[in-house]
Design a protein around this motif. Sequence first.
Motif, PDB file in Angstrom:
ATOM      1  N   VAL A 135       3.318   3.149  -9.009  1.00 20.60           N
ATOM      2  CA  VAL A 135       1.977   2.564  -8.923  1.00 20.60           C
ATOM      3  C   VAL A 135       1.848   1.402  -9.900  1.00 20.60           C
ATOM      4  O   VAL A 135       2.231   1.497 -11.068  1.00 20.60           O
ATOM      5  CB  VAL A 135       0.907   3.627  -9.229  1.00 20.60           C
ATOM      6  CG1 VAL A 135      -0.491   3.003  -9.229  1.00 20.60           C
ATOM      7  CG2 VAL A 135       0.987   4.761  -8.215  1.00 20.60           C
ATOM      8  N   ALA A 136       1.301   0.288  -9.412  1.00 20.26           N
ATOM      9  CA  ALA A 136       1.072  -0.874 -10.259  1.00 20.26           C
ATOM     10  C   ALA A 136      -0.301  -0.763 -10.916  1.00 20.26           C
ATOM     11  O   ALA A 136      -1.296  -0.498 -10.236  1.00 20.26           O
ATOM     12  CB  ALA A 136       1.140  -2.150  -9.426  1.00 20.26           C
ATOM     13  N   SER A 175      -5.048  -3.138 -10.138  1.00 21.01           N
ATOM     14  CA  SER A 175      -4.735  -3.523  -8.771  1.00 21.01           C
ATOM     15  C   SER A 175      -5.076  -4.975  -8.456  1.00 21.01           C
ATOM     16  O   SER A 175      -4.358  -5.631  -7.706  1.00 21.01           O
ATOM     17  CB  SER A 175      -5.459  -2.592  -7.784  1.00 21.01           C
ATOM     18  OG  SER A 175      -6.857  -2.655  -7.973  1.00 21.01           O
ATOM     19  N   THR A 176      -6.165  -5.519  -9.013  1.00 16.72           N
ATOM     20  CA  THR A 176      -6.518  -6.907  -8.732  1.00 16.72           C
ATOM     21  C   THR A 176      -5.451  -7.852  -9.264  1.00 16.72           C
ATOM     22  O   THR A 176      -4.992  -8.761  -8.569  1.00 16.72           O
ATOM     23  CB  THR A 176      -7.884  -7.253  -9.349  1.00 16.72           C
ATOM     24  OG1 THR A 176      -8.873  -6.392  -8.803  1.00 16.72           O
ATOM     25  CG2 THR A 176      -8.255  -8.702  -9.054  1.00 16.72           C
ATOM     26  N   ASP A 177      -5.021  -7.628 -10.506  1.00 16.50           N
ATOM     27  CA  ASP A 177      -3.948  -8.444 -11.075  1.00 16.50           C
ATOM     28  C   ASP A 177      -2.658  -8.245 -10.294  1.00 16.50           C
ATOM     29  O   ASP A 177      -1.893  -9.192 -10.073  1.00 16.50           O
ATOM     30  CB  ASP A 177      -3.720  -8.087 -12.545  1.00 16.50           C
ATOM     31  CG  ASP A 177      -4.876  -8.535 -13.441  1.00 16.50           C
ATOM     32  OD1 ASP A 177      -5.636  -9.425 -13.008  1.00 16.50           O
ATOM     33  OD2 ASP A 177      -5.017  -7.980 -14.548  1.00 16.50           O
ATOM     34  N   ALA A 178      -2.398  -7.017  -9.904  1.00 11.71           N
ATOM     35  CA  ALA A 178      -1.172  -6.727  -9.159  1.00 11.71           C
ATOM     36  C   ALA A 178      -1.163  -7.453  -7.821  1.00 11.71           C
ATOM     37  O   ALA A 178      -0.125  -7.994  -7.396  1.00 11.71           O
ATOM     38  CB  ALA A 178      -1.043  -5.218  -8.943  1.00 11.71           C
ATOM     39  N   LEU A 179      -2.308  -7.476  -7.138  1.00 11.24           N
ATOM     40  CA  LEU A 179      -2.384  -8.179  -5.870  1.00 11.24           C
ATOM     41  C   LEU A 179      -2.156  -9.675  -6.072  1.00 11.24           C
ATOM     42  O   LEU A 179      -1.439 -10.320  -5.287  1.00 11.24           O
ATOM     43  CB  LEU A 179      -3.742  -7.920  -5.205  1.00 11.24           C
ATOM     44  CG  LEU A 179      -3.985  -8.628  -3.870  1.00 11.24           C
ATOM     45  CD1 LEU A 179      -2.930  -8.238  -2.838  1.00 11.24           C
ATOM     46  CD2 LEU A 179      -5.381  -8.305  -3.334  1.00 11.24           C
ATOM     47  N   LEU A 184       0.806  -1.217   0.000  1.00 11.80           N
ATOM     48  CA  LEU A 184       0.000   0.000   0.000  1.00 11.80           C
ATOM     49  C   LEU A 184       0.838   1.265   0.000  1.00 11.80           C
ATOM     50  O   LEU A 184       0.338   2.356  -0.260  1.00 11.80           O
ATOM     51  CB  LEU A 184      -0.940  -0.002   1.205  1.00 11.80           C
ATOM     52  CG  LEU A 184      -1.893  -1.201   1.291  1.00 11.80           C
ATOM     53  CD1 LEU A 184      -2.794  -1.070   2.512  1.00 11.80           C
ATOM     54  CD2 LEU A 184      -2.728  -1.312   0.034  1.00 11.80           C
ATOM     55  N   SER A 185       2.120   1.127   0.360  1.00 11.79           N
ATOM     56  CA  SER A 185       3.040   2.261   0.363  1.00 11.79           C
ATOM     57  C   SER A 185       4.453   1.711   0.381  1.00 11.79           C
ATOM     58  O   SER A 185       4.673   0.546   0.741  1.00 11.79           O
ATOM     59  CB  SER A 185       2.806   3.147   1.597  1.00 11.79           C
ATOM     60  OG  SER A 185       3.192   2.447   2.768  1.00 11.79           O
ATOM     61  N   PRO A 186       5.447   2.519   0.021  1.00  7.87           N
ATOM     62  CA  PRO A 186       6.836   2.054   0.139  1.00  7.87           C
ATOM     63  C   PRO A 186       7.194   1.663   1.567  1.00  7.87           C
ATOM     64  O   PRO A 186       7.944   0.706   1.781  1.00  7.87           O
ATOM     65  CB  PRO A 186       7.647   3.270  -0.340  1.00  7.87           C
ATOM     66  CG  PRO A 186       6.725   3.989  -1.272  1.00  7.87           C
ATOM     67  CD  PRO A 186       5.356   3.820  -0.672  1.00  7.87           C
ATOM     68  N   ILE A 223      -4.990   0.860  -4.389  1.00  8.25           N
ATOM     69  CA  ILE A 223      -3.826   1.075  -5.254  1.00  8.25           C
ATOM     70  C   ILE A 223      -2.584   0.496  -4.577  1.00  8.25           C
ATOM     71  O   ILE A 223      -2.313   0.758  -3.412  1.00  8.25           O
ATOM     72  CB  ILE A 223      -3.624   2.577  -5.521  1.00  8.25           C
ATOM     73  CG1 ILE A 223      -4.855   3.143  -6.239  1.00  8.25           C
ATOM     74  CG2 ILE A 223      -2.371   2.808  -6.355  1.00  8.25           C
ATOM     75  CD1 ILE A 223      -4.831   4.642  -6.402  1.00  8.25           C
ATOM     76  N   LEU A 224      -1.821  -0.290  -5.338  1.00 10.82           N
ATOM     77  CA  LEU A 224      -0.596  -0.881  -4.831  1.00 10.82           C
ATOM     78  C   LEU A 224       0.607  -0.209  -5.486  1.00 10.82           C
ATOM     79  O   LEU A 224       0.553   0.197  -6.651  1.00 10.82           O
ATOM     80  CB  LEU A 224      -0.562  -2.380  -5.120  1.00 10.82           C
ATOM     81  CG  LEU A 224      -1.711  -3.212  -4.541  1.00 10.82           C
ATOM     82  CD1 LEU A 224      -1.496  -4.684  -4.850  1.00 10.82           C
ATOM     83  CD2 LEU A 224      -1.852  -2.993  -3.053  1.00 10.82           C
TER      84      LEU A 224
END
Length: 663
Positions: free
Chosen positions: A509-510, A513-517, A467-469, A501-502
């Motif tokens: 930012v990726a 978000s669903t695919d990124a997760l 969710l953050s660095p 957002i990831l």
Amino acid sequence: MKSHAGMRAEYRPDIDGLRAVAVLAVIAFHMSKTVLPGGYLGVDIFFCLSGYLITSIIWRETTLNSFSLARFYERRVRRIAPALLTLMAVVTVVAAIQLLPADLIGYGKSALASLGFVANVYFWRDTNYFARVAEEKPLLHLWSLGVEEQFYIFFPLLLIALKRWVPRATIAVVSTLVLLSLVANVVAVHFDGASPAFFLLPTRAWELGIGALLALIPGALSLPTATRRAASLGGAALIIFALLWREPMIGSFVPAAFPAVAGTALLIIAGTNGGAISRLLATRPFVAIGLISYSLYLWHWPVLVFSRYYLVRELSLAEFGGAFIAMIGLAYVSWRYVEQPFRGRRMSVGRVYAVTAFGAAAIAVVAAIFIITDGLPKRLQGPAATINAAVGTNYRCAVSEYRAFGASRACVLNLPEADMAKAEVVLLGNSFAQMYAPIVSGLLVETGSTGILVPANGCLPTPTLNLSPACAKVAAINLEALEAMPNVRLVILGPTYHDPILVDPLGTVAPHSTDALRQALDALIGRLHARGVEVALIGPIAIPYYDVASEVSRRLAFGHEITSPLFEPEARFMARYGELIDHFASRRDVAFIRPDHVQCAAGECAFVRNDRSLFADSGHLAVAALPEFAPAFRSALERTKQWEPRKIEPAEVRADGIVSPGN
């Protein structure tokens, strides 16, 4: 106010003006977090002012050999106790009439904590100050009094000791304590300790200490006029910046409170010769609000809490106006007819102590009755009562069960010797993993296994995307610590799936978000498998996004229409998470736990079922609902080598069928 020998304290109207700024900022924030996002830092302004004023009194009197601890504490009692106890007496009566049982129990506990000068400690463990549920706690604002009361107990003793034995070291010692407290605050925030950093004296003492140093440093308030005016402008600019700031930190190592405290210190230094800013603060409207600021601070929060609690919604602009008028009126009455008479010397100290003791004892007895009777439950019947019983009941690890771990901390789960190296199972995630800990602990007992919970609240367990660095860094450090544990055979991942957002560790930012997760979880699972560790993954559930137990029970109790949803359509849930669920359900190398199979039926994913709330708040399951979900965990974990059931003795199991976490 001058703090050196031979000098008398002088009244400074600009300090009353600063008090007005502080209390109005807090009220503005509590009315709307968007209008003045840093308004809560008004409390930090109060802390700095208190440190300066109290130290000025103590150091001047010790220098003149006229200081008396008894007289100091008498003044503190006269200043604080009568108005506080008056407020608590009124609020206790209103609470008994209006608060539903679960909230009345919490009120009783908070009242006892407030009377015992530890409201800040209680609320640290009870709630997040910035969470929506905090708006239902009438005494939440007394956490700041807890900090100040603890300061008043310990700091005079320190100053007396320093004055008697090492007077030349006083400034150095206090400066060192200020620095240590500031470092502790920053470290706590970085290691998943934002809540204790917010509530506790050791991480707040630097704010009071900076004010104290202004009273101790010779010549701090004797600067040239031009310097004072520059300090005044700089101080005002810093306070305005702080009140408009939205984040808990400025950069990596500066608390958001620092500009507010520094600005307050500069305005104290500027004094009454600070030019236009000082003259503005000394004007009659600011001074008038400053004089009643203590009572106004006491009364403003309960007025807002009880209004919102009954209406079960935000106040309209007109209602906010009415509430503000009520606050001012109550504050003036308290200042005129409670504060002033008790602070006057006409009332003997014996009478002050007698009234204080009687009032505190009476409130304590009533608060204890609220707790012992489970919140006077006979006042409430039917679905409102059963739904309200879930309020705030999501599982939280006991402080005594926490141990240092990685970048944050771990909670002991069925680990009798509390030796982290002996843990065989790790439940890894955030507060959404933590809510399932009683189920996992029960399964550990069944299999004779040992384990820990690693909840990095507000973060995901995935180091590649988070969710953050800062969260990515926490996840990476926690994972390295987990990999160093010699006996871990199973990791149960409990992520949240509704995070928007990831970003990667650099903040990029990726997309999607669903695919990124999914990719981030796959990468984490692959890394654990490479270490020879089995993995179980807890799937998503439909969450209400509002405090379902509290809101629905209040609407029923007060006769309001229920407008919030009691379920999410299963089709909508699957449209959001279906691809993720299908992906992990198809993996044969992961034990995929499906809580949605328990929650969703007949096309609805329930938030309330059979007149009982499954949720304790806006997203966490209530402990009483966990037995329904335990079979989903058991059936999934039976696929792992870790699952080797043994017979459980009846005494090990609670009435709800869940074995409690801990030793």
